[in-house]
Design a protein around this motif. Sequence first.
Motif, PDB file in Angstrom:
ATOM      1  N   GLU A   1      33.772   0.322   1.689  1.00  0.00           N
ATOM      2  CA  GLU A   1      33.782   1.384   0.677  1.00  0.00           C
ATOM      3  C   GLU A   1      33.039   0.900  -0.553  1.00  0.00           C
ATOM      4  N   PHE A   2      32.169   1.765  -1.062  1.00  0.00           N
ATOM      5  CA  PHE A   2      31.370   1.400  -2.227  1.00  0.00           C
ATOM      6  C   PHE A   2      30.873   2.681  -2.879  1.00  0.00           C
ATOM      7  N   PHE A   3      30.232   2.530  -4.032  1.00  0.00           N
ATOM      8  CA  PHE A   3      29.680   3.697  -4.713  1.00  0.00           C
ATOM      9  C   PHE A   3      28.338   3.361  -5.329  1.00  0.00           C
TER      10      PHE A   3
ATOM     11  N   GLU B   1      19.264   2.850  -3.301  1.00  0.00           N
ATOM     12  CA  GLU B   1      19.653   1.509  -2.880  1.00  0.00           C
ATOM     13  C   GLU B   1      21.171   1.432  -2.746  1.00  0.00           C
ATOM     14  N   LEU B   2      21.611   0.863  -1.640  1.00  0.00           N
ATOM     15  CA  LEU B   2      23.033   0.634  -1.426  1.00  0.00           C
ATOM     16  C   LEU B   2      23.372  -0.796  -1.830  1.00  0.00           C
ATOM     17  N   PRO B   3      24.633  -1.087  -2.094  1.00  0.00           N
ATOM     18  CA  PRO B   3      24.993  -2.439  -2.552  1.00  0.00           C
ATOM     19  C   PRO B   3      24.592  -3.529  -1.561  1.00  0.00           C
ATOM     20  N   LYS B   4      24.153  -4.648  -2.108  1.00  0.00           N
ATOM     21  CA  LYS B   4      23.705  -5.773  -1.287  1.00  0.00           C
ATOM     22  C   LYS B   4      24.828  -6.288  -0.391  1.00  0.00           C
ATOM     23  N   LYS B   5      26.052  -6.284  -0.881  1.00  0.00           N
ATOM     24  CA  LYS B   5      27.169  -6.769  -0.054  1.00  0.00           C
ATOM     25  C   LYS B   5      27.355  -5.903   1.183  1.00  0.00           C
ATOM     26  N   PHE B   6      27.095  -4.602   1.051  1.00  0.00           N
ATOM     27  CA  PHE B   6      27.187  -3.734   2.225  1.00  0.00           C
ATOM     28  C   PHE B   6      26.039  -4.045   3.191  1.00  0.00           C
ATOM     29  N   ALA B   7      24.837  -4.257   2.675  1.00  0.00           N
ATOM     30  CA  ALA B   7      23.699  -4.628   3.518  1.00  0.00           C
ATOM     31  C   ALA B   7      23.987  -5.955   4.226  1.00  0.00           C
ATOM     32  N   ASP B   8      24.581  -6.904   3.511  1.00  0.00           N
ATOM     33  CA  ASP B   8      24.947  -8.191   4.112  1.00  0.00           C
ATOM     34  C   ASP B   8      25.989  -8.000   5.216  1.00  0.00           C
ATOM     35  N   TYR B   9      26.918  -7.078   4.988  1.00  0.00           N
ATOM     36  CA  TYR B   9      27.963  -6.776   5.971  1.00  0.00           C
ATOM     37  C   TYR B   9      27.332  -6.300   7.288  1.00  0.00           C
ATOM     38  N   LEU B  10      26.243  -5.554   7.190  1.00  0.00           N
ATOM     39  CA  LEU B  10      25.565  -5.029   8.380  1.00  0.00           C
ATOM     40  C   LEU B  10      24.555  -6.006   8.964  1.00  0.00           C
ATOM     41  N   ASP B  11      24.432  -7.194   8.380  1.00  0.00           N
ATOM     42  CA  ASP B  11      23.444  -8.166   8.826  1.00  0.00           C
ATOM     43  C   ASP B  11      23.553  -8.399  10.325  1.00  0.00           C
ATOM     44  N   GLY B  12      22.417  -8.275  11.009  1.00  0.00           N
ATOM     45  CA  GLY B  12      22.377  -8.457  12.439  1.00  0.00           C
ATOM     46  C   GLY B  12      22.580  -7.165  13.219  1.00  0.00           C
ATOM     47  N   LYS B  13      23.042  -6.125  12.559  1.00  0.00           N
ATOM     48  CA  LYS B  13      23.223  -4.831  13.222  1.00  0.00           C
ATOM     49  C   LYS B  13      22.734  -3.698  12.317  1.00  0.00           C
ATOM     50  N   GLU B  14      21.580  -3.941  11.672  1.00  0.00           N
ATOM     51  CA  GLU B  14      21.011  -2.974  10.746  1.00  0.00           C
ATOM     52  C   GLU B  14      20.608  -1.701  11.486  1.00  0.00           C
ATOM     53  N   PRO B  15      21.177  -0.561  11.109  1.00  0.00           N
ATOM     54  CA  PRO B  15      20.824   0.692  11.777  1.00  0.00           C
ATOM     55  C   PRO B  15      19.480   1.226  11.276  1.00  0.00           C
ATOM     56  N   ALA B  16      18.768   1.939  12.130  1.00  0.00           N
ATOM     57  CA  ALA B  16      17.532   2.601  11.726  1.00  0.00           C
ATOM     58  C   ALA B  16      17.847   3.877  10.954  1.00  0.00           C
TER      59      ALA B  16
END
Length: 162
Positions: free
Chosen positions: A40-42, A54-69
């Motif tokens: 959850e983020f805003f 831009e979405l938060p970097k921590k959320f992008a890090d959370y998806l690391d390795g499974k980045e959706p298109a």
Amino acid sequence: MASTSRTRTGRGGRGRGRGRGSGSSSLPPPPSTLPLIIEEFFIVVYEDPLVKKELPKKFADYLDGKEPAKVYLRAADCGPRLWTVEVLFDGQGRMYLDKGWEKFAIAHGVDFGWFVHFKYEGDDVLTVKVFDGTMCRRYYYSDDEDTDDESDDDVKPCIHPL
């Protein structure tokens, strides 16, 4: 009149559970030891509401390795419709909502200074709540039965009742 050192319960001494005595504490753990809820983020819309966000970097890090298109946005209270939004990763750990965000933003009237809350539901679905410039949540409803936004280029807005 003599004063007493009795508490309201009629017992002398300090109240129960408030002293420095032994026993387990009922206080929550300090914030640094609490788990971080990354799902959850805003974002706050400081720039043109229709350009990529831009979405938060921590959320992008959370998806690391499974980045959706692409991800699928669902307004929290606007029916089952999913808005398909392409996702960009810039190679430096930043993630952006790109093509498709503009349609979602127009349909929900997103404007400067608004607050957009996201909750990751898994399977690339983000549930979205929109708060306007007064910091009050906007509620929407849809009278559209069509839940497939890819078959149609028109922006079918969710309706804000106020």
